[in-house]
Scaffold this motif. Structure first.
Motif, short mmCIF file in Angstrom:
data_model
loop_
_atom_site.label_atom_id
_atom_site.label_comp_id
_atom_site.label_asym_id
_atom_site.label_seq_id
_atom_site.Cartn_x
_atom_site.Cartn_y
_atom_site.Cartn_z
N GLY A 77 20.17 16.78 24.70
CA GLY A 77 19.27 16.09 23.77
C GLY A 77 19.31 16.62 22.36
N MET A 80 23.35 14.89 18.78
CA MET A 80 23.96 13.64 19.25
C MET A 80 24.52 12.82 18.09
SD MET A 80 23.62 13.74 22.51
CE MET A 80 22.54 13.83 23.95
N ASP A 81 24.93 13.50 17.04
CA ASP A 81 25.32 12.79 15.83
C ASP A 81 26.81 12.85 15.56
OD1 ASP A 81 25.11 15.50 15.50
OD2 ASP A 81 24.45 15.41 13.42
N GLU A 83 31.08 12.54 17.13
CA GLU A 83 32.00 12.11 18.19
C GLU A 83 32.57 13.32 18.92
OE1 GLU A 83 34.78 8.74 17.90
OE2 GLU A 83 34.25 8.82 15.78
N ASP A 289 25.96 7.56 30.05
CA ASP A 289 25.03 8.12 29.06
C ASP A 289 25.81 8.91 28.02
OD1 ASP A 289 22.53 8.74 27.92
OD2 ASP A 289 22.33 10.56 29.10
N ASN A 291 29.02 8.64 27.35
CA ASN A 291 29.93 7.77 26.61
C ASN A 291 29.21 7.00 25.51
OD1 ASN A 291 32.02 8.68 28.25
ND2 ASN A 291 31.80 6.99 29.69
N THR A 292 27.92 6.78 25.72
CA THR A 292 27.10 6.15 24.68
C THR A 292 26.68 7.18 23.63
OG1 THR A 292 26.30 4.48 26.22
CG2 THR A 292 24.95 4.91 24.28
N ASN A 293 26.18 8.31 24.09
CA ASN A 293 25.67 9.32 23.13
C ASN A 293 26.75 9.83 22.19
OD1 ASN A 293 22.97 9.36 23.98
ND2 ASN A 293 23.42 10.77 25.64
N LEU A 294 27.97 9.96 22.69
CA LEU A 294 29.06 10.43 21.83
C LEU A 294 29.85 9.26 21.24
CD1 LEU A 294 30.29 13.53 23.88
CD2 LEU A 294 28.66 13.45 21.99
N ALA A 295 29.28 8.06 21.36
CA ALA A 295 29.89 6.86 20.77
C ALA A 295 31.34 6.69 21.23
CB ALA A 295 29.80 6.89 19.24
N SER A 296 31.61 7.10 22.47
CA SER A 296 32.98 7.02 22.99
C SER A 296 33.38 5.59 23.31
CB SER A 296 33.11 7.89 24.24
OG SER A 296 32.76 9.22 23.96
N GLY A 297 32.45 4.84 23.86
CA GLY A 297 32.72 3.46 24.25
C GLY A 297 32.15 3.21 25.64
N SER A 321 22.04 13.35 28.33
CA SER A 321 20.90 14.16 27.89
C SER A 321 20.00 14.63 29.02
CB SER A 321 20.06 13.37 26.87
OG SER A 321 19.50 12.24 27.47
#
Lengths: 423, 423
Positions: A77, A80-81, A83, A289, A291-297, A321
């Motif tokens: 948590g 998270m900003d 990649e 979760d 893949n979303t938080n690290l903007a992976s896809g 998180s």
């Protein structure tokens, strides 16, 4: 008989991706840690077993976390900003370096292990750090919980940071053997797994050595695969002879077949890589979760299920998180909906039955016959008090659906792993 | 002085989308329900005020839920397998029809109101159902909590189901006036808002009448806008003379300007509609959890922020599965990342500061000077005990970041609305 008993309550479990069994007010039988199936009444053959009365509560198989980083629980948590690659260098590597200090490892792993023990997770596949003493501390703690886990001492001999990188392949390989020798025969439930961090962290020479160690000790493998586009491009540069990222593991026999393997992410695996995963029976740890938080896809989950890939869910803390696998089921459903809407409407979203399958039977297969109450399966179970969000008009199926969306560790009343009651 | 006091603790609040103030071990002053700002020491002028000691806990403005359906709380986390229009017909309309029964409304709204009162939300903009007695029951309950809310009796004279549709425009308009007359002067904190369900539910004749009622009673407006592609296409068919969906409200003067208006969703608002929203000062209730659960899509949040739109967050229960606005902040961040990755990489993801802004100051503006501890703002506050997930090495900013990812109602120790302590 040890670890033999019956639990009475409202039972739910998967028999397959699209087959969720619900049985109100039934009995699930455990003999010697193995499920003997569910019944409307106590069968004659089991009449001498003790019945634990959980009437009105929901009994389901324990959840399986196929991919989680124990040291990263400390900074869940946060941060998270960024990649993946920047995130590793900025947050992850500096933090993992602190586990060279055994006192730090001892203090910090306590929190992770306590939270995992309280959670709905009964089995987990875990990354430690590259440090041998720290990894053994983590394994000691896990063994005390009764959870069944695979734990990997991480290997990384390139592209780390000065404080978190092994000197060379030889040093990394030797530390791995030292670790394996130090824990040989030490644990019942805490098993070692070969853990090259990912291709960018491991020279070809190290991969070769790890492959040999893996064969010598007959161990499974865990790593990361095709998480982020920049990472995939980097691997292509680092291992130009590989046909795809997965092939960069396969070239060293660290990708399925004899080597039971779980690869986290597979967000950007193309058709060739997906075929390699399937052919070699590699497990996919889907980590929505993270893949979303690290903007992976968003990985093509429907494709994986349609193709019959071996697949389960990973929390991937701290990319994810939280350790709550119910939340990761929701994220799997949610991200499959967004992918359908925004990327490819030929791949339909998954539903709650499939999410439960992934978090139980799907991931459980990595541990053998695990993740179901089908006859012969190892008896992992959680008992859930859903009183807080139950209303009278709900079917058991609906109660389970709401549990997926609303439950966390605080709603558990009991937990069993292979027939042993943890609480 | 009534509702005048000081709270000591670790303070955090927004001064704007990218300006999060954090002040460790400070004092926030409330006089007559209005914030007088934050201080390192108690100022001389306020030395007679009582100091509530929350040292070590985090104090932040109460959260604002700009869009939530009270009757739908009953089926949160259920039936997440359909898109909007089918979801309404299959789950929502049949359930809302039950609120024609006052006993049912009384029993069921109790749960919603209790949960909202316990949550981090201090202000909310709420849909009831079309039923006047049920809506008044809900308002009675809400008034008892001390929360400040807008509540709308829903209007719908077409495209409902037989059990949930008003006979005609005249009937719907009369019921609205009856409702407004019945509650005139009755509440301090529970305010009526004109609530055409959405364009497909309301004939032109009804919209005309609602516009007149709105003017007569000087009320704000709430509704839905451009949530789902099928819905947008349907509105174009239903109101062929409208230039866009938003214009179908604007044609009847139910879209900003004199009529303070909040529109939920705006996922598919095109440039023309976005310009109309901006020109008329319409508030956007961004509902990322709902937009994911119903596979509606992802609104261009970065665009809205860059354009200076008035915007806050909505839980949109039961499209959203919970009332916890911290979770909806996370979903706003997450979905902005996926949109950046998968749809349009010119619109950067939002960060945690912006998410906090949206859930406090952004949405708070719908209620006036609300959502900040800036001098002159109405004093809504929550106090959070983050001991469970705090570690020694965290800055206050990091603690707040983790609160966003990990906190729920169970972590609140106190809650204030306009200076009044609720718990």
């Amino acid at each position: 008989m040890k670890n033999s008993f019956i639990i009475k309550g409202d039972i739910c479990y998967s028999e397959g991706p699209n087959h969720l069994v619900t049985h109100t007010d039934g009995y699930v039988v455990c003999v010697d840690g193995i499920s003997k199936g569910i019944y409307t009444d106590v069968p004659h053959a089991y009449q001498d077993l003790e019945v634990m009365d959980c009437t009105g509560q929901v009994i389901m198989p324990g959840l399986v976390d196929l991919h989680v980083h124990a040291p990263q629980y400390h900074f869940r948590g946060l941060g998270m900003d960024l990649e993946l690659l920047d995130w590793l260098n900025t947050y992850t590597f500096p933090h993992e370096a602190r586990y060279s200090d055994e006192a730090y490892a001892r203090a910090d792993y306590t929190h992770f292990v306590e939270e995992l023990a309280k959670s709905a997770t009964t089995r987990a596949v875990i990354f430690a750090t590259l440090h041998v003493p720290g990894t053994i501390i983590l394994m000691d703690y896990l063994e005390q919980t009764g959870l069944i886990t695979y734990v990997g001492k991480v290997n990384m001999d390139r592209n780390g940071i000065p404080e978190l990188e092994e000197q060379d392949a030889e040093t990394s390989a030797k530390a791995t053997v030292d670790w394996l020798e130090a824990i040989a025969g030490k644990y019942e439930n805490t098993l070692p797994i070969i853990t090259p961090r990912f291709i960018p962290s491991c020279t070809d020479e190290l991969m070769d050595k790890l492959s040999k160690i893996r064969r010598d000790y007959d161990l499974p493998v865990q790593s990361h695969l095709s998480e982020n586009p920049s990472e995939v491009a980097w691997v292509k540069d680092l291992v130009p002879s590989s046909r795809c990222y997965g092939d960069a593991y396969a070239m060293f026999d660290l990708f399925g077949n004899d080597a039971k393997t779980v690869m986290a992410h597979c967000v950007w695996s193309d058709a060739e890589e997906q075929a390699l995963i399937k052919d070699r029976g590699v497990f996919i740890a889907h980590c929505p979760d993270s893949n979303t938080n690290l903007a992976s896809g968003i990985a093509p989950l429907r494709q994986f299920l349609s193709d019959g890939q071996k697949i389960g869910l990973g929390s991937d803390v701290a990319g994810g998180s939280c350790l709550n696998m119910f939340q990761h089921m929701v994220e799997a459903i949610q991200s499959s909906k967004l992918r359908w809407r925004l990327v490819d409407d030929t791949l339909s979203p998954i539903g709650v039955e499939e999410a439960i399958y992934l978090a139980t039977l799907g991931g459980g297969e990595f541990f053998g016959q695990v993740g179901s109450f089908k006859d012969g399966y190892e008896f992992d179970a959680i008992v859930i008090d859903d009183e807080e969000f139950r209303t009278d008009d709900l079917s058991l199926h609906q109660r389970v659906e709401r549990i997926v969306y609303c439950a966390d560790a605080s709603h558990l009343t009991h937990k069993f792993v292979k027939g042993k009651q943890l609480f």
